[in-house]
Design an enzyme around this catalytic site. Sequence first.
Site, PDB file in Angstrom:
ATOM      1  N   ARG A  88       0.813  -1.208   0.000  1.00 10.95           N
ATOM      2  CA  ARG A  88       0.000   0.000   0.000  1.00 10.95           C
ATOM      3  C   ARG A  88       0.851   1.263   0.000  1.00 10.95           C
ATOM      4  O   ARG A  88       0.300   2.360  -0.005  1.00 10.95           O
ATOM      5  CB  ARG A  88      -0.881   0.007   1.243  1.00 10.95           C
ATOM      6  CG  ARG A  88      -2.342  -0.374   0.967  1.00 10.95           C
ATOM      7  CD  ARG A  88      -3.036  -0.313   2.290  1.00 10.95           C
ATOM      8  NE  ARG A  88      -4.450  -0.183   2.256  1.00 10.95           N
ATOM      9  CZ  ARG A  88      -5.320  -1.196   2.393  1.00 10.95           C
ATOM     10  NH1 ARG A  88      -4.907  -2.425   2.450  1.00 10.95           N
ATOM     11  NH2 ARG A  88      -6.610  -0.945   2.458  1.00 10.95           N
ATOM     12  N   ARG A 160     -18.103  -3.449   9.053  1.00 10.71           N
ATOM     13  CA  ARG A 160     -16.777  -3.110   9.586  1.00 10.71           C
ATOM     14  C   ARG A 160     -16.813  -1.755  10.283  1.00 10.71           C
ATOM     15  O   ARG A 160     -17.473  -0.835   9.822  1.00 10.71           O
ATOM     16  CB  ARG A 160     -15.761  -3.058   8.429  1.00 10.71           C
ATOM     17  CG  ARG A 160     -15.185  -4.400   8.095  1.00 10.71           C
ATOM     18  CD  ARG A 160     -14.397  -4.413   6.820  1.00 10.71           C
ATOM     19  NE  ARG A 160     -13.412  -3.360   6.660  1.00 10.71           N
ATOM     20  CZ  ARG A 160     -12.549  -3.301   5.645  1.00 10.71           C
ATOM     21  NH1 ARG A 160     -12.555  -4.243   4.716  1.00 10.71           N
ATOM     22  NH2 ARG A 160     -11.689  -2.315   5.543  1.00 10.71           N
ATOM     23  N   ARG A 171     -10.038   7.016   4.081  1.00  7.70           N
ATOM     24  CA  ARG A 171      -9.265   5.909   3.486  1.00  7.70           C
ATOM     25  C   ARG A 171      -9.020   6.145   1.999  1.00  7.70           C
ATOM     26  O   ARG A 171      -7.965   5.789   1.474  1.00  7.70           O
ATOM     27  CB  ARG A 171      -9.989   4.579   3.727  1.00  7.70           C
ATOM     28  CG  ARG A 171      -9.862   4.120   5.186  1.00  7.70           C
ATOM     29  CD  ARG A 171     -10.949   3.141   5.585  1.00  7.70           C
ATOM     30  NE  ARG A 171     -10.982   1.958   4.768  1.00  7.70           N
ATOM     31  CZ  ARG A 171     -12.079   1.227   4.569  1.00  7.70           C
ATOM     32  NH1 ARG A 171     -13.225   1.573   5.148  1.00  7.70           N
ATOM     33  NH2 ARG A 171     -12.031   0.154   3.826  1.00  7.70           N
TER      34      ARG A 171
HETATM   35  P1  AMP Z   1      -8.556  -3.462   3.956  1.00  2.00           P
HETATM   36  O1  AMP Z   1      -9.177  -4.654   4.587  1.00  2.00           O
HETATM   37  O2  AMP Z   1      -7.578  -3.836   2.879  1.00  2.00           O
HETATM   38  O3  AMP Z   1      -9.573  -2.454   3.479  1.00  2.00           O
HETATM   39  O4  AMP Z   1      -7.681  -2.743   5.082  1.00  2.00           O
HETATM   40  C1  AMP Z   1      -8.300  -2.208   6.238  1.00  2.00           C
HETATM   41  C2  AMP Z   1      -7.302  -1.358   6.994  1.00  2.00           C
HETATM   42  O5  AMP Z   1      -6.209  -2.179   7.446  1.00  2.00           O
HETATM   43  C3  AMP Z   1      -6.639  -0.219   6.219  1.00  2.00           C
HETATM   44  O6  AMP Z   1      -7.433   0.958   6.180  1.00  2.00           O
HETATM   45  C4  AMP Z   1      -5.343  -0.026   7.011  1.00  2.00           C
HETATM   46  O7  AMP Z   1      -5.574   0.680   8.214  1.00  2.00           O
HETATM   47  C5  AMP Z   1      -4.980  -1.461   7.397  1.00  2.00           C
HETATM   48  N1  AMP Z   1      -4.120  -2.093   6.379  1.00  2.00           N
HETATM   49  C6  AMP Z   1      -4.408  -3.185   5.617  1.00  2.00           C
HETATM   50  N2  AMP Z   1      -3.390  -3.484   4.815  1.00  2.00           N
HETATM   51  C7  AMP Z   1      -2.425  -2.564   5.042  1.00  2.00           C
HETATM   52  C8  AMP Z   1      -1.130  -2.318   4.508  1.00  2.00           C
HETATM   53  N3  AMP Z   1      -0.613  -3.087   3.531  1.00  2.00           N
HETATM   54  N4  AMP Z   1      -0.429  -1.272   5.007  1.00  2.00           N
HETATM   55  C9  AMP Z   1      -0.919  -0.494   5.972  1.00  2.00           C
HETATM   56  N5  AMP Z   1      -2.134  -0.643   6.514  1.00  2.00           N
HETATM   57  C10 AMP Z   1      -2.889  -1.675   6.056  1.00  2.00           C
END
Ligand code: AMP
Length: 216
Positions: A88, A160, A171
Site C-alpha cells: 500500500r 466493519r 481511506r
Molecule cells: P482493507 O481490509 O484492505 O480495506 O484494510 C483495512 C485497513 O487495514 C486499512 O485501512 C489499514 O488501516 C490497514 N491495512 C491493511 N493493509 C495494510 C497495509 N498493507 N499497510 C498499511 N495498513 C494496512
Amino acid sequence: MRLILLGPPGAGKGTQASGIINKYDIPHISTGDIFRKNIKEGTDLGKKAKEYMDKGLLVPDELVVDLVADRLTEDDTKKGFLLDGFPRTVAQANALDDELNKLGWSLDNVINIIVSKDDLIERAVGRRICKDCGATYHIKFNPSTIPGKCDVCDGELYQRDDDTKETVAKRIEVYENQTSPLIEYYDDKNILLNIDGAQDIDKVFNDVVVALRSNN
Ligand code: AMP
Ligand code: ADP
C-alpha cells in the site's frame, strides 16, 4: 501465479479475490483480514493496528512488512499467491521486491481495479461481512438471501468499524496520497493490468480472467 490486487477501498478487491483464488488455486493473503483477525483475538498486533484502522490511516510499514514476509515463507505460497491490500506504499512495494528476490520469485501481474470515488463510498458503506467465514455482501448490490445471515455458512453479517462514510472518505484520501503511486510503479515494470471495476461482479471477474490469460 503470483498476483497483487490493487485498487482503492471498496473497489471490489476482496470480492474478486474469492473467484481468483478458486480459479487459480492460490492462497489469498489479505493484510486487512490478518489485522481484523488479530483484533478479534486481542493480540498486541491487533491492538496496535486498530488505532490506525479506526482512523482510516495506514498501519505503519514496519508492522506490515515482516508479517507479509513471514506469510510468504509458508508452504502454500509455493504454488503462488494473491496479495490483497498489500503493498500500500512504495516502501512496502520495495520491501516486497526484496523479499521476492530472496525467494527467487517474481510477480506475474498486478490487477488494478478502477472505480469512481462516489461508487467507492456507496460500496464500502453498504458492505456487510460474515463474522464466521468472511464472505462479503452488499446491502444493495450483492445482498444475502436472508438479510443479516450468510448464504454460505448461516453466520451473522456485520459492518466493519471503518466502513462509515467519514472513515471511508479518509481511506480514499490515504489511498490517493500513499497507494496510488503504485500504479506507476508496477506499470513501469510492465505487469499492470487495468480493469474496469464499475461493472457487475461477474463481468469484472471475466475481464480479470481474460486479461490474465492474454498476459501469461
Ligand atoms: P482493507 O481490509 O484492505 O480495506 O484494510 C483495512 C485497513 O487495514 C486499512 O485501512 C489499514 O488501516 C490497514 N491495512 C491493511 N493493509 C495494510 C497495509 N498493507 N499497510 C498499511 N495498513 C494496512
Ligand atoms: P475491497 O476489498 O476492494 O475493499 P470489497 O470486495 O469488499 O472491496 O467490495 C466492497 C463492497 O462493494 C462490498 O459490499 C461488495 O459486495 C461490493 N462490490 C464488490 N464488487 C462490486 C461490483 N462490481 N458492483 C457492485 N458492488 C460491488
